[in-house]
Design an enzyme around this catalytic site. Structure first.
Site, PDB file in Angstrom:
ATOM      1  N   ARG A  45       0.848  -0.930  -0.005  1.00  0.00           N
ATOM      2  CA  ARG A  45      -0.054  -0.105  -0.196  1.00  0.00           C
ATOM      3  C   ARG A  45       1.176   1.229  -0.065  1.00  0.00           C
ATOM      4  NH1 ARG A  45       2.013   1.318   3.740  1.00  0.00           N
ATOM      5  NH2 ARG A  45       0.941   3.770   3.597  1.00  0.00           N
ATOM      6  N   ALA A  47       0.878   4.943  -1.850  1.00  0.00           N
ATOM      7  CA  ALA A  47       0.743   5.860  -3.406  1.00  0.00           C
ATOM      8  C   ALA A  47       2.082   5.092  -4.229  1.00  0.00           C
ATOM      9  CB  ALA A  47       0.376   6.676  -3.784  1.00  0.00           C
ATOM     10  N   ARG A  88      -7.438   0.124  -7.347  1.00  0.00           N
ATOM     11  CA  ARG A  88      -7.601   1.066  -5.811  1.00  0.00           C
ATOM     12  C   ARG A  88      -7.426   2.177  -7.295  1.00  0.00           C
ATOM     13  NH1 ARG A  88      -4.392   1.205  -0.461  1.00  0.00           N
ATOM     14  NH2 ARG A  88      -6.338   2.313  -0.457  1.00  0.00           N
ATOM     15  N   GLN A 195      -2.351   2.756  10.039  1.00  0.00           N
ATOM     16  CA  GLN A 195      -0.927   2.641   9.030  1.00  0.00           C
ATOM     17  C   GLN A 195       0.022   3.609  10.165  1.00  0.00           C
ATOM     18  OE1 GLN A 195      -4.455   3.314   7.666  1.00  0.00           O
ATOM     19  NE2 GLN A 195      -4.101   2.725   5.408  1.00  0.00           N
ATOM     20  N   ASP A 236      -1.247  10.455  -1.918  1.00  0.00           N
ATOM     21  CA  ASP A 236      -2.197   9.661  -3.061  1.00  0.00           C
ATOM     22  C   ASP A 236      -2.809  10.491  -4.270  1.00  0.00           C
ATOM     23  OD1 ASP A 236      -2.623   8.729  -0.174  1.00  0.00           O
ATOM     24  OD2 ASP A 236      -2.301   6.741  -1.736  1.00  0.00           O
ATOM     25  N   LYS A 247      -4.549  10.116   3.423  1.00  0.00           N
ATOM     26  CA  LYS A 247      -5.644   9.173   3.869  1.00  0.00           C
ATOM     27  C   LYS A 247      -6.371  10.086   5.014  1.00  0.00           C
ATOM     28  CE  LYS A 247      -5.546   5.971   4.150  1.00  0.00           C
ATOM     29  NZ  LYS A 247      -6.151   5.149   4.261  1.00  0.00           N
TER      30      LYS A 247
END
Ligand code: MRU
Length: 349
Positions: A45, A47, A88, A195, A236, A247
């Site tokens: 995970r 970007a 995604r 995270q 991202d 996020k």
């Protein structure tokens, strides 16, 4: 350095980010379908890591294609790109990587099937190398913006685990610490996927960087108490006007930072900047499963039947962003002009 994503003879290998920090295990994806699942299920995970993984997945799929001529290979290639492109939606690095692989395919389309396969594998590996170099360059630029001592807040994980190594926001922090700055990181735990608690804290502790974990709802109080001198986060997707998708919860932190007069920095490679998306309004926001909210570590924590919203990202309007740190340099307000200027910059990382 942590091996977030690695090209091997057998396939693409990842550290399984769902299992950290209690288990350090690696997952080997032997075909492009498994790579797509690894992205979707967040084994990998962040970007930039998603972007390089997508490229490696495409290269792996093409390498394993049984196509005998260019036409058949292109048809396989397009299908692989489509499958990986549907994993995604928010991190633009995924689409940037697929675009780059398509451009590479076109550039060598006149050559043999074997040459095309080898070229695409090489391109994906090159992207891995470039990502680490970009992070180190961001670190050099961004370290100058960090306070000489004191608290720096970060949200989510924009570290080595979210990239091919070193990290974007955590790369800036690492470079500042390497330059002798006495930084104390405050890591938001980052509900619901955690995270910050699981990944950022793990990385920073491994590096010996002083880190305090806080629940997301504590950030305002920490700022009010004067414990935070700067905020640095990843991204991202950055729209042409400097709006930043990152996020979920990043927007809250940015608003709080402005209220408290604290600089809010975004560190991201140029592959995260999407000049084709005019503002944050047009950025697609991934909605994830309700179970991420209603369950914790496999245990139900909310009643059956409750409605759930689980957007994985939010958009921070450009007016809250003090500066965007890229490998090409630092963009400041007005961000639209500054990003346009960097778009034309000569790149040397
Ligand atoms: O859902 P995730 O864990 O992939 O989201 C990651 C983030 O939002 C990061 O902050 C962003 O990708 C930048 S990583 C250098």
């Amino acid at each position: 350095m942590i091996k977030t994503v690695e090209w091997t003879r057998e396939g693409v290998q990842f550290i399984d980010q769902r299992k950290l920090p209690t288990e350090e295990v690696y997952v080997l994806c032997r075909n492009y379908q498994e790579v797509a699942i690894a992205i979707r299920d967040m084994i990998v995970r962040g970007a930039p890591a998603i972007g390089v993984t997508a490229a490696m997945g495409v290269a792996l799929g093409v390498q394993q294609s049984s196509a005998k001529d260019i036409q058949a290979l292109r048809s396989d290639f397009n299908h692989i790109c489509q499958v990986i492109g549907e994993t995604r939606p928010t991190a633009v690095n995924l689409f940037w990587a697929i675009r780059r692989m398509k451009d590479k395919f076109d550039a060598v389309a006149g050559q043999s099937v074997e040459t095309i396969k080898a070229t695409l594998v090489k391109e994906a590996q090159q992207m891995h190398v470039e990502d680490i170099a970009a992070n180190e360059a961001m670190g050099r630029h961004g370290a100058t913006l960090m306070p000489s001592s004191g608290g720096v807040l970060t949200h989510c994980n924009a570290g080595a685990l979210a990239t091919c190594g070193y990290g974007t926001a955590l790369g800036v922090i690492r470079a500042a610490v390497e330059a002798g700055k006495q930084i104390h990181v405050f890591a938001d735990e980052t509900r619901p996927f955690l995270q910050g608690a699981r990944l950022t804290a793990w990385e920073l502790i491994k590096d010996g960087i002083k880190t305090t974990l806080i629940a997301d709802n504590m950030a305002g109080a920490m700022m009010r108490q004067g414990k935070i001198k700067a905020v640095v986060v990843g991204a991202d997707r950055i729209a042409a006007n400097g709006d930043v998708a990152n996020k979920i919860g990043t927007y809250t932190v940015a608003v709080l930072a402005k209220e408290h007069g604290i600089p809010f920095y975004v560190a991201a490679p140029w592959s995260t900047v999407d000049l084709n998306t005019p503002t944050g309004e047009q950025i697609p926001i991934e909605q994830r499963s309700a179970k991420e909210m209603t369950h914790h570590a496999g245990k139900q924590i909310a009643p059956e039947g409750v409605l759930v919203e689980n957007p994985a990202f939010d958009v921070t309007p450009n007016k809250y962003v003090t500066a965007i740190i890229t490998e090409r340099g630092i963009a400041r307000a007005p961000l639209a002009d500054s990003l346009k200027e960097l778009a034309g910059a000569v790149v040397s990382v």
